[in-house]
Design a protein around this motif. Structure first.
Motif, PDB file in Angstrom:
ATOM      1  N   PHE A  76     -16.659 -27.855  39.772  1.00 29.06           N
ATOM      2  CA  PHE A  76     -18.027 -27.643  40.256  1.00 29.06           C
ATOM      3  C   PHE A  76     -18.531 -26.315  39.712  1.00 29.06           C
ATOM      4  N   TYR A  77     -19.711 -26.343  39.062  1.00 24.17           N
ATOM      5  CA  TYR A  77     -20.308 -25.161  38.454  1.00 24.17           C
ATOM      6  C   TYR A  77     -21.687 -24.957  39.098  1.00 24.17           C
ATOM      7  N   TRP A  78     -21.774 -23.982  39.979  1.00 20.14           N
ATOM      8  CA  TRP A  78     -23.011 -23.755  40.734  1.00 20.14           C
ATOM      9  C   TRP A  78     -24.027 -22.999  39.872  1.00 20.14           C
ATOM     10  N   ASN A  79     -25.289 -23.457  39.991  1.00 20.76           N
ATOM     11  CA  ASN A  79     -26.420 -22.868  39.262  1.00 20.76           C
ATOM     12  C   ASN A  79     -26.183 -22.858  37.751  1.00 20.76           C
ATOM     13  N   GLN A  80     -25.505 -23.910  37.268  1.00 21.49           N
ATOM     14  CA  GLN A  80     -25.283 -24.060  35.831  1.00 21.49           C
ATOM     15  C   GLN A  80     -25.491 -25.528  35.452  1.00 21.49           C
ATOM     16  N   LEU A  81     -26.254 -25.761  34.403  1.00 21.51           N
ATOM     17  CA  LEU A  81     -26.458 -27.105  33.867  1.00 21.51           C
ATOM     18  C   LEU A  81     -25.728 -27.171  32.531  1.00 21.51           C
ATOM     19  N   LEU A  82     -24.501 -27.695  32.553  1.00 16.31           N
ATOM     20  CA  LEU A  82     -23.630 -27.730  31.378  1.00 16.31           C
ATOM     21  C   LEU A  82     -23.571 -29.133  30.805  1.00 16.31           C
ATOM     22  N   ASP A  83     -23.501 -29.219  29.473  1.00 15.42           N
ATOM     23  CA  ASP A  83     -23.356 -30.512  28.812  1.00 15.42           C
ATOM     24  C   ASP A  83     -21.987 -30.551  28.116  1.00 15.42           C
ATOM     25  N   PRO A  84     -21.598 -31.669  27.495  1.00 17.11           N
ATOM     26  CA  PRO A  84     -20.260 -31.753  26.874  1.00 17.11           C
ATOM     27  C   PRO A  84     -19.978 -30.659  25.855  1.00 17.11           C
ATOM     28  N   ASN A  85     -20.962 -30.189  25.122  1.00 18.96           N
ATOM     29  CA  ASN A  85     -20.731 -29.149  24.124  1.00 18.96           C
ATOM     30  C   ASN A  85     -20.274 -27.845  24.762  1.00 18.96           C
ATOM     31  N   ASP A  86     -20.775 -27.592  25.967  1.00 16.61           N
ATOM     32  CA  ASP A  86     -20.382 -26.351  26.635  1.00 16.61           C
ATOM     33  C   ASP A  86     -18.897 -26.333  26.977  1.00 16.61           C
ATOM     34  N   PHE A  87     -18.308 -27.504  27.170  1.00 16.90           N
ATOM     35  CA  PHE A  87     -16.892 -27.543  27.532  1.00 16.90           C
ATOM     36  C   PHE A  87     -15.975 -27.514  26.304  1.00 16.90           C
ATOM     37  N   LEU A  88     -16.558 -27.586  25.085  1.00 13.88           N
ATOM     38  CA  LEU A  88     -15.766 -27.432  23.868  1.00 13.88           C
ATOM     39  C   LEU A  88     -15.506 -25.975  23.565  1.00 13.88           C
ATOM     40  N   ASP A  89     -16.336 -25.118  24.152  1.00 13.98           N
ATOM     41  CA  ASP A  89     -16.193 -23.682  23.934  1.00 13.98           C
ATOM     42  C   ASP A  89     -15.015 -23.160  24.743  1.00 13.98           C
ATOM     43  N   THR A  90     -14.174 -22.400  24.091  1.00  9.00           N
ATOM     44  CA  THR A  90     -12.998 -21.859  24.792  1.00  9.00           C
ATOM     45  C   THR A  90     -13.395 -20.854  25.861  1.00  9.00           C
ATOM     46  N   ALA A  91     -14.608 -20.309  25.743  1.00 11.78           N
ATOM     47  CA  ALA A  91     -15.070 -19.325  26.729  1.00 11.78           C
ATOM     48  C   ALA A  91     -15.932 -19.979  27.807  1.00 11.78           C
ATOM     49  N   LYS A  92     -15.617 -21.198  28.150  1.00 13.13           N
ATOM     50  CA  LYS A  92     -16.400 -21.888  29.174  1.00 13.13           C
ATOM     51  C   LYS A  92     -16.237 -21.186  30.519  1.00 13.13           C
ATOM     52  N   PRO A  93     -17.234 -21.291  31.392  1.00 18.09           N
ATOM     53  CA  PRO A  93     -17.148 -20.614  32.696  1.00 18.09           C
ATOM     54  C   PRO A  93     -16.057 -21.226  33.567  1.00 18.09           C
ATOM     55  N   ALA A  94     -15.538 -20.380  34.469  1.00 21.80           N
ATOM     56  CA  ALA A  94     -14.484 -20.842  35.384  1.00 21.80           C
ATOM     57  C   ALA A  94     -15.108 -21.666  36.506  1.00 21.80           C
ATOM     58  N   PRO A  95     -14.506 -22.826  36.794  1.00 26.13           N
ATOM     59  CA  PRO A  95     -15.086 -23.670  37.851  1.00 26.13           C
ATOM     60  C   PRO A  95     -14.466 -23.356  39.220  1.00 26.13           C
ATOM     61  N   SER A  96     -15.151 -23.867  40.239  1.00 27.56           N
ATOM     62  CA  SER A  96     -14.524 -24.007  41.554  1.00 27.56           C
ATOM     63  C   SER A  96     -14.241 -25.489  41.739  1.00 27.56           C
TER      64      SER A  96
END
Length: 725
Positions: A76-96
């Motif tokens: 779950f990523y609060w106040n973030q609208l992420l698409d599949p490309n964002d999860f290819l990045d190694t620096a993706k945000p940490a989820p809860s």
């Protein structure tokens, strides 16, 4: 006739059996709607749950478990609208990791604060599918029932659509939420699902209802079954609404049929916009905002119509004040739902549910219990049906307030309840038809005894004929009385006319010369007597034939009598007669009121005072009196007693009643100066009759007279204007 009665009793005495039959029918619909097809599922097979955003489905067999809920911990990523490309990045945000299904308002992030319902977020889960599905690339489907309030979904990097337009603020979001089947082809090993969700439109937020995954065939079959079952239920509601609406049109006295028709229609509207949201398929351009309004308005309208319906069905057991209070509150909420957007009125769901709907259910249940204890017809089956409805209603209340992880099932409870009410209404119509048939049979039996009835009627007519003969005889007596009365009138009028003619002839022929003024005065006096007699006779006739209209007013008695006393004071004292007034002297006695025609009552007092003047010698006394008498037998409980008392010549007792008849005075052998028309007291008697009063006299010859009359009275209160007067 007996076998018909036995057949009817055998049906009406088995409401529990009929209710059980109805409930069994509804259970089939429940299984169709909410039980997933198992096709030989093993009870020992456990349903997997995701952990930390990973769901292991390697042991899943669609033969054993057709569909699996995507429940458990999601990324779950609060106040973030992420698409599949964002999860290819190694620096993706940490989820809860949060539990799905569940509104994000129940989540606790690192700061331990609950999230606001307005906002946006991204959900992500990874699925490890069985090798068999990976090898065959089997087509799967996801069935999200309701995600609030807009979402878009990617599976394995491909955009698969969604509902509405996801936005980061209220201005760029377009809400839309209804069940939708999304298909995709399974990939080898890992499969990824990403869902962007935003909510700026209502109380619910996020993936608050379950998502199901299964084969395309199974998910499609479930969707078809649920839509078909919901359409069937809506069709039942609409048919019942149409049927009982026609019943009311053909028989306007059946208000219960009209309320029942509107109740079915309201429930049908709620059902068609909830659950599988069939309305959005029938009306694809229907705005989401109005669909939610229809949902809330239909719930409030259903509760209101339910209260009106049960009050109509069981008026003796109803509590009108409670029903009116609940009705006013429901109408206020309906107006709130109409004039405000969903992002405002949906916040009031909890107070509306537990503060309005729940008391409405308790009130309705109370009425059914009271009617059942009093053994009203149909009350037992109605109460049983309402208990089913209340059970499903409580389920929905707890479900929509996030206290139960079930589903919306109120339509099922309403269907059970409305079917029991339909049974009651149908039973009532059947009883009416049965009574009609029994009346027809009774009419046939009555016709068989027609000769006896005709004979009885003939005897009755003979008796009536005899009574008519007696009435005709009485009318003949009345006619004789009228003829004699006219004869008396002619005789009395002829006396003054003869005197006038004699005096006038003597003056014309010159027989009377020296005493001409004296006889002219006599002619004038007789003319006045004749004129007064004619006027009194006309007025008395009008009174007896109801041709005079009385103008009744509420008059305070003491000021009224004092005014009349002063009006005749000069005329009495001019004849050297003592004149005084005797009235109560207590302060509250000024408050006594009577309903009278002031002009007619003054006419009565004037007549009595004039009679006293004519028969009271100089140095005598005339006294006006007013007293208030307590008379419990009268309507007001009090009577105003007026009296005109004089010290005149008096009246013999045998004349006390006769003087109130026509020309009663004329039959007295008194001095000619005292002669009047003889009609004044008869007129007074008629006036008192119109006032529901009485008039009488107390007198002895040579001892004066007391003429009195009585009127109903009561104690009033002074108004401000009267006080200043």
């Amino acid at each position: 006739m007996k076998w018909m009665k036995r057949g009817r009793d055998s049906i009406t005495k088995r409401p529990l059996f009929l209710t059980s039959l109805i409930f069994l029918t509804i259970l089939i619909l429940i299984f169709t709607l909410y039980i997933k097809p198992s096709r030989g599922a093993s009870s020992s097979t456990s349903i997997p749950v995701s952990t930390d955003g990973v769901l292991d489905l390697t042991h899943w067999s669609s033969e054993d478990i057709p569909t699996i809920p995507l429940q458990g911990g999601w990324e779950f990523y609060w106040n973030q609208l992420l698409d599949p490309n964002d999860f290819l990045d190694t620096a993706k945000p940490a989820p809860s990791f949060e539990q799905v299904p569940g509104a994000w308002t129940s989540y606790r992030l690192s700061n331990e604060q609950s999230l606001h319902n307005e906002g946006y977020a991204t959900y992500r889960i990874r699925l490890l599918l069985p090798n068999a599905m990976n090898e065959t690339k089997q087509t799967l489907a996801i069935y999200p029932k309701s995600i609030a309030s807009a979402y878009q979904l990617w599976i394995n990097g491909q955009f698969k659509g969604g509902n509405g337009i996801v936005g980061s603020s209220p201005s760029n979001e377009e809400a839309k939420s209804y069940p939708k089947v999304i298909y995709f082809e399974a990939q080898a090993d890992w499969n990824e699902i990403i869902i962007q969700v935003s909510n700026f439109s209502q109380r619910n937020a996020g993936i608050w209802q379950p998502l199901e995954i299964g084969t395309a065939e199974d998910i499609s079959w479930i969707r078809i079954l649920r839509v078909s079952a919901q359409s069937c239920i809506v069709g039942i509601f609409l048919v019942m609404a149409f049927y009982y609406g026609l019943v009311y049109i053909n028989r306007r006295k059946e208000r219960s049929a009209l309320l029942y028709s509107l109740l079915c229609l309201s429930v049908g509207v709620r059902t068609v916009v909830l659950g599988e949201s069939t309305a959005l398929y029938l009306l694809p351009n229907l705005p989401w905002e109005w669909a939610v309004k229809f949902e809330y308005i239909s719930v409030a309208t259903t509760a209101w119509l339910l209260i009106l319906f049960i009050n109509r069905e069981y008026p003796k057991e109803s509590l009108p004040r409670v029903a009116k209070c609940i009705g006013v509150v429901l109408i206020a909420f309906i107006l709130l739902f109409i004039v405000t957007p969903a992002r405002i009125y949906t916040y009031y769901l909890t107070p509306f549910t537990w503060g309005v709907l729940f008391p409405s259910l308790i009130y309705t249940l109370t009425i059914y219990i009271r009617s059942a204890f009093k053994r009203r017809k149909g009350s037992l089956i109605s109460m049983v049906g309402f208990l089913f409805f209340m059970t499903f209603a409580l389920n929905d209340m707890l479900f929509y307030t996030a206290h139960l992880p079930t589903d919306d099932m109120l339509s099922i409870g309403l269907l059970i309840f409305l079917l029991t009410q339909a049974y009651n209404l149908t039973s009532r119509f059947s009883r009416a038809l049965q009574e009609k048939e029994e009346l027809s049979l009774t009419l046939q039996l009555t016709n068989q005894h027609l000769e006896r009835i005709v004979e009885e009627r003939t005897l009755s007519l003979r008796q009536s004929n005899a009574e008519l003969l007696q009435a005709n005889q009485k009318m003949a007596d009345f006619e004789l009385f009228r003829v004699r009365l006219l004869s008396n009138i002619s005789h009395e009028l002829s006396t003054p006319i003869t005197s006038i003619k004699g005096f006038a002839k003597a003056l014309r022929d010159g027989i009377i010369t020296a005493e001409a003024p004296k006889y002219i005065n006599r002619i004038y006096t007789r003319s006045l007597l004749l004129e007064r007699m004619i006027i009194d006779l006309i007025e008395l006739t009008k009174l007896e034939t109801n041709q005079i209209k009385f103008h009744m007013e509420d008059i305070r008695l003491l000021p009224f009598l004092e005014e009349l006393f002063h009006k005749y004071e000069w005329e009495v004292e001019r004849q050297n007669i003592q004149y005084d007034l005797q009235v109560p002297d207590e302060p509250e006695d000024d408050l006594w009121i009577a309903r009278i025609d002031p002009i007619r009552i003054e006419q009565v007092l004037s007549n009595l005072i004039s009679n006293a003047l004519r028969f009271t010698p100089p140095s005598g006394t005339i006294r006006l009196q007013l007293r208030i008498l307590q008379t419990p037998q009268t309507e007001t409980g009090y009577t105003a007693w007026f009296c005109v008392k004089d010290t005149g010549t008096g009246i013999p007792p045998e004349w006390h009643e006769r003087i109130f008849e026509r020309f009663g005075q004329a039959q007295q052998k008194s001095e000619s100066d005292h002669n009047g028309s003889g009609l004044g007291l008869a007129i007074c008697k008629e006036i008192m009759y119109y006032h529901n009063g009485e008039i009488g006299v107390k007198s002895e010859l040579g001892s004066g007279s007391e003429f009195y009359f009585q009127l109903p009275a009561w104690k009033g209160s002074l108004t401000k204007d009267e006080f200043h007067k």
